[in-house]
Enzyme design. Structure first.
Site, short mmCIF file in Angstrom:
data_model
loop_
_atom_site.label_atom_id
_atom_site.label_comp_id
_atom_site.label_asym_id
_atom_site.label_seq_id
_atom_site.Cartn_x
_atom_site.Cartn_y
_atom_site.Cartn_z
N TRP A 1 0.84 -1.21 0.00
CA TRP A 1 0.00 0.00 0.00
C TRP A 1 0.87 1.24 0.00
O TRP A 1 0.55 2.23 -0.68
CB TRP A 1 -0.96 -0.02 1.18
CG TRP A 1 -1.94 -1.15 1.11
CD1 TRP A 1 -2.07 -2.17 2.00
CD2 TRP A 1 -2.90 -1.41 0.07
NE1 TRP A 1 -3.05 -3.04 1.58
CE2 TRP A 1 -3.57 -2.61 0.41
CE3 TRP A 1 -3.25 -0.75 -1.11
CZ2 TRP A 1 -4.59 -3.15 -0.39
CZ3 TRP A 1 -4.25 -1.29 -1.91
CH2 TRP A 1 -4.91 -2.47 -1.55
N ASP B 1 -1.41 6.69 6.31
CA ASP B 1 -2.47 5.74 5.98
C ASP B 1 -2.67 4.86 7.21
O ASP B 1 -1.79 4.09 7.59
CB ASP B 1 -2.02 4.91 4.77
CG ASP B 1 -3.05 3.86 4.35
OD1 ASP B 1 -4.05 3.68 5.07
OD2 ASP B 1 -2.83 3.23 3.30
N LYS C 1 -11.61 -2.05 7.19
CA LYS C 1 -10.74 -2.88 8.01
C LYS C 1 -11.22 -2.83 9.47
O LYS C 1 -11.55 -3.82 10.04
CB LYS C 1 -9.28 -2.41 7.93
CG LYS C 1 -8.77 -2.18 6.49
CD LYS C 1 -8.51 -3.45 5.75
CE LYS C 1 -8.38 -3.30 4.23
NZ LYS C 1 -7.33 -2.48 3.73
C1 LIG Z 1 -6.86 -2.04 2.36
C2 LIG Z 1 -5.86 -0.98 2.40
C3 LIG Z 1 -5.79 0.01 1.40
C4 LIG Z 1 -6.69 0.01 0.19
O1 LIG Z 1 -7.99 0.27 0.53
P1 LIG Z 1 -9.11 0.49 -0.58
O2 LIG Z 1 -10.23 1.06 0.22
O3 LIG Z 1 -9.41 -0.85 -1.17
O4 LIG Z 1 -8.60 1.44 -1.59
C5 LIG Z 1 -4.85 1.01 1.53
N1 LIG Z 1 -4.02 1.04 2.58
C6 LIG Z 1 -4.05 0.11 3.56
C7 LIG Z 1 -3.10 0.20 4.70
C8 LIG Z 1 -4.97 -0.93 3.49
O5 LIG Z 1 -4.99 -1.86 4.45
#
Ligand SMILES: *Cc1c(COP(=O)(O)O)cnc(C)c1O
Length: 360
Positions: free
Chosen positions: A101, A171, A195
């Site tokens: 990511w 993030d 998540k």
């Molecule tokens: C799942 C995830 C993403 C991507 O998320 P989307 O909503 O599918 O774009 C980005 N960063 C992290 C840390 C993730 O766990």
């Protein structure tokens, strides 16, 4: 009805209490005679829902008044573009690459400007967080970007890079609300909901007000400007209303559980059950450096692809779902987000012990 223990990385398990409450309100939300899905996003009822959700999140994370909370769409991945479009005034960003990511975010940033990779752990399959001491931030960098918890590899930052007056962007998709966070250390925090906080379709952005400006990169679409969403209280267009409603319920659930200090305590307890077993097992092994272990995502392997596959299959039959590791790592991964009860982790470890004994 049968509920399984769902160890998926995302979309992931939600608190059963939240799902039951939502089910009870499905046909008639709070005397409105309609579902939240059917309701105007400009109605009094929805105004209450979104305001409450924001208020509870602010309380939980102790978000200062000079930060805006936005409920947006496009997933965490859209933030990979939205961040540079809005924040890259000098067209330079410093990135630390600790997983897929983080790598995707850096690649997206390159569309808009110069991306300096300050450090990366790709040399060892992202199994550690690089040493943060002595990082040389670029003088003209608009921000420093990190991925706080690496969902696929199972590592997390236990300390932050000392960015001084440089804006830190994080993030937190897979660890938001898992432990207390000092929001003031960040210029921008974002998290896809699916998540740890709700259904897919919502991304939460917590952004310091001075970073919200008209001065965005040329060509930035209206919908990708933080200012538009901030000025309109996340109601510039139709928001992901039902998702926000569920997020609000999850925030309340976290609050009722005692807030982020309490979440951290229970998350540490849950993770320790699994890690302690991994450290003592002669079959299963954790895949990351101990000091950087995630509390949320726990990858492990047996060392044999065949045995891994057998384990995943038998675990599924026993009611432990989605334990297969990410396709880029293989093996197994147990995601043990806030909503995974401690009983689920204990039951998994019992199952692993049994499997180990049977397959010696
Ligand atoms: C799942 C995830 C993403 C991507 O998320 P989307 O909503 O599918 O774009 C980005 N960063 C992290 C840390 C993730 O766990």
């Amino acid at each position: 009805m049968k509920r399984v223990y769902n160890f998926a990385a995302g979309p992931a398990v939600l608190p059963e209490e939240v799902l039951r409450e939502a089910a009870g309100e499905m046909l008639d939300y709070n005397g409105t005679g309609m579902s939240v899905m059917e309701m105007s996003h400009r109605s009094k009822a929805f105004e209450g829902i979104i305001n409450d959700a924001e208020k509870t999140l602010r309380e939980l994370m102790n978000i200062p008044d000079n930060y805006k909370v936005l409920f947006l769409q496009g997933g965490a991945s859209q933030q990979f573009a939205m961040i540079p479009m809005n924040l890259m005034k000098n067209r330079v960003a410093d990135h630390i690459v600790t997983g897929q990511w983080a790598k995707k975010a850096a690649q997206e940033g390159k569309i808009f400007g110069k991306v300096n990779i300050l450090a990366s752990s790709e040399d060892k399959t992202f199994s550690y967080i690089p040493d943060l001491k002595g990082l040389k931030f670029s003088e003209d960098a608009d921000y420093v970007y990190i991925c706080h918890n690496n969902t696929i590899y199972g590592t997390k930052y236990n300390e932050l890079p000392e960015t001084g007056d440089k804006v830190l962007v994080a993030d937190m998709s897979s660890d938001i609300l898992s432990e207390p966070v000092d929001v003031t250390k960040y210029g921008l925090i974002f998290a896809g909901a699916q998540k740890n906080i709700g259904p897919a379709g919502v991304v939460v952005v917590i952004i310091r007000e001075d970073l919200i400006t008209e001065d965005v990169l040329p060509g930035t679409p209206t919908m990708l400007r933080y200012k538009i969403h901030a000025d309109n209280g996340s109601l510039y267009n139709t928001p992901p209303a039902y998702g926000i409603y569920i997020c609000g319920k999850v925030f309340k659930w976290v609050k009722e559980k005692g807030g982020l200090e309490a979440m951290k305590k229970i998350n540490e307890e849950k993770a320790a059950i699994l890690y302690d077993y991994l450290d003592s097992s002669s079959m299963f092994k954790g895949t990351v450096v101990k000091k950087d272990r995630s509390l949320m995502n726990v990858p492990f392997v047996t060392g044999s692809d065949e045995l891994d596959a057998k384990f995943v299959k038998e675990a599924k039959a026993a009611g432990f779902e989605n334990l297969k590791g990410h396709r880029s790592v293989g093996g197994m991964r147990a995601s043990i987000y806030n909503a995974m009860p401690i009983e689920g982790v204990k039951a998994l470890v019992e199952f692993m012990k049994k499997f180990e004994a049977e397959n010696k």
